[in-house]
Design a protein around this motif. Structure first.
Motif, short mmCIF file in Angstrom:
data_model
loop_
_atom_site.label_atom_id
_atom_site.label_comp_id
_atom_site.label_asym_id
_atom_site.label_seq_id
_atom_site.Cartn_x
_atom_site.Cartn_y
_atom_site.Cartn_z
N SER A 114 -16.73 23.29 -18.01
CA SER A 114 -16.48 21.87 -18.29
C SER A 114 -15.38 21.76 -19.33
O SER A 114 -15.64 21.66 -20.53
CB SER A 114 -17.77 21.20 -18.77
OG SER A 114 -18.77 21.27 -17.78
N CYS A 115 -14.14 21.76 -18.86
CA CYS A 115 -12.98 21.84 -19.74
C CYS A 115 -12.10 20.61 -19.60
O CYS A 115 -12.15 19.90 -18.59
CB CYS A 115 -12.14 23.08 -19.42
SG CYS A 115 -13.03 24.65 -19.55
N THR A 116 -11.30 20.37 -20.62
CA THR A 116 -10.30 19.32 -20.60
C THR A 116 -8.92 19.96 -20.64
O THR A 116 -8.64 20.82 -21.48
CB THR A 116 -10.46 18.37 -21.81
OG1 THR A 116 -11.73 17.70 -21.71
CG2 THR A 116 -9.36 17.32 -21.82
N TYR A 117 -8.06 19.56 -19.70
CA TYR A 117 -6.69 20.06 -19.62
C TYR A 117 -5.76 18.88 -19.91
O TYR A 117 -5.74 17.90 -19.17
CB TYR A 117 -6.41 20.65 -18.24
CG TYR A 117 -7.40 21.74 -17.86
CD1 TYR A 117 -7.21 23.05 -18.28
CD2 TYR A 117 -8.54 21.43 -17.10
CE1 TYR A 117 -8.14 24.04 -17.95
CE2 TYR A 117 -9.45 22.41 -16.77
CZ TYR A 117 -9.25 23.71 -17.19
OH TYR A 117 -10.16 24.68 -16.86
N ASP A 118 -5.02 18.98 -20.99
CA ASP A 118 -4.24 17.84 -21.47
C ASP A 118 -3.02 17.53 -20.61
O ASP A 118 -2.54 16.39 -20.61
CB ASP A 118 -3.79 18.07 -22.91
CG ASP A 118 -4.97 18.02 -23.88
OD1 ASP A 118 -5.90 17.24 -23.63
OD2 ASP A 118 -4.95 18.77 -24.88
N ASP A 119 -2.52 18.52 -19.86
CA ASP A 119 -1.31 18.26 -19.07
C ASP A 119 -1.26 19.17 -17.85
O ASP A 119 -0.83 20.33 -17.94
CB ASP A 119 -0.06 18.48 -19.93
CG ASP A 119 1.20 17.96 -19.26
OD1 ASP A 119 1.12 17.53 -18.09
OD2 ASP A 119 2.27 17.98 -19.90
N LEU A 120 -1.73 18.66 -16.71
CA LEU A 120 -1.69 19.44 -15.48
C LEU A 120 -0.26 19.71 -15.04
O LEU A 120 0.01 20.72 -14.37
CB LEU A 120 -2.44 18.72 -14.36
CG LEU A 120 -3.96 18.64 -14.49
CD1 LEU A 120 -4.55 17.98 -13.26
CD2 LEU A 120 -4.57 20.02 -14.69
N CYS A 121 0.66 18.83 -15.40
CA CYS A 121 2.06 19.05 -15.02
C CYS A 121 2.57 20.34 -15.66
O CYS A 121 3.30 21.12 -15.03
CB CYS A 121 2.92 17.87 -15.44
SG CYS A 121 2.52 16.34 -14.58
N ALA A 122 2.19 20.60 -16.90
CA ALA A 122 2.60 21.82 -17.58
C ALA A 122 1.97 23.04 -16.92
O ALA A 122 2.59 24.11 -16.84
CB ALA A 122 2.23 21.75 -19.06
N ILE A 123 0.72 22.89 -16.44
CA ILE A 123 0.07 24.00 -15.75
C ILE A 123 0.81 24.32 -14.45
O ILE A 123 1.02 25.50 -14.11
CB ILE A 123 -1.41 23.66 -15.47
CG1 ILE A 123 -2.18 23.54 -16.79
CG2 ILE A 123 -2.05 24.71 -14.57
CD1 ILE A 123 -3.62 23.12 -16.62
N LEU A 124 1.22 23.30 -13.72
CA LEU A 124 2.00 23.53 -12.50
C LEU A 124 3.29 24.26 -12.81
O LEU A 124 3.71 25.15 -12.06
CB LEU A 124 2.30 22.20 -11.81
CG LEU A 124 1.14 21.53 -11.07
CD1 LEU A 124 1.56 20.17 -10.54
CD2 LEU A 124 0.64 22.41 -9.93
#
Length: 208
Positions: A114-124
């Protein structure tokens, strides 16, 4: 499915095992009892959980059922967004495990759970560095793998994807699981998706 989630999921699948089980990601697989080898996936189900959100999944199909791992899966999906999706896109993931008649939240451990990812665009951008072509089958069907995602409809016809060997962290012990993903940009909720499916590792069963 939200276009961003579709691109993120497909990029991750195509970059396996580097993303899901490569040496640089072994920290995701460590637990008190060591990693558990995933061998089968079945009973996959999904639903939108914010009908008024601008991004909606229209279809998502995985064949066969069950999926044997390692093995091939045929994936088809379509989704639409009425707004442009641009950074930062935040994702709040809630993973729950069924214990008896109760659902208990799985904590976030090493970016899993159960995590929060602040910026999926950066992950991509990490999965597919800017300037490199998008992985197949995204490239063949003109589905972008970087932000921004323009408003419109995104369709992925049935496409064959190979799923390699992968391990589950030991803290995801056998049982029933459900996952909820909420995407937002600032104060605006972009979309919401719920997933459930059964995972089989060795002689044990797991729901995600």
């Amino acid at each position: 499915m939200q276009a961003l989630l579709l691109a993120l999921a497909l990029s991750a699948l195509q970059l396996c095992p580097a993303v899901l089980g490569g040496p640089q990601h072994q920290r995701f697989l460590l637990g008190n009892g060591g990693p558990i080898r995933l061998s089968r996936v079945h009973n996959f189900a999904w639903q939108n959980c914010a009908p008024s959100a601008p991004a909606q999944m229209k279809s998502l199909n995985l064949i066969p059922d069950p999926i044997c791992i390692p093995g091939d899966v045929t994936l088809s999906a379509s989704g639409t967004t009425t707004i442009t999706l641009d950074a930062p896109v935040k994702a709040v993931i809630t993973l729950e495990k069924k214990i008896g008649d109760m659902w208990l939240k799985v904590p976030c451990v090493d970016d899993l759970g159960s995590c929060t990812y602040d910026d999926l665009c950066a992950i991509l951008d990490t999965l597919v560095p800017p300037g490199q072509p998008c992985p197949q089958p995204l490239q063949s069907y003109g589905i972008p793998c970087h932000c921004p995602f323009k408003a419109g409809t995104y369709n992925l016809p049935p496409s064959d994807i190979f799923i390699p060997n992968m391990d589950l962290p030991s803290f995801l012990t056998n049982g029933d699981y459900r996952l909820k993903s909420v995407l937002s940009n600032g104060d605006q909720e972009i979309g919401c998706l719920k997933l459930s499916f059964s995972l089989h590792s060795g002689s044990q069963w797991l729901w995600w």
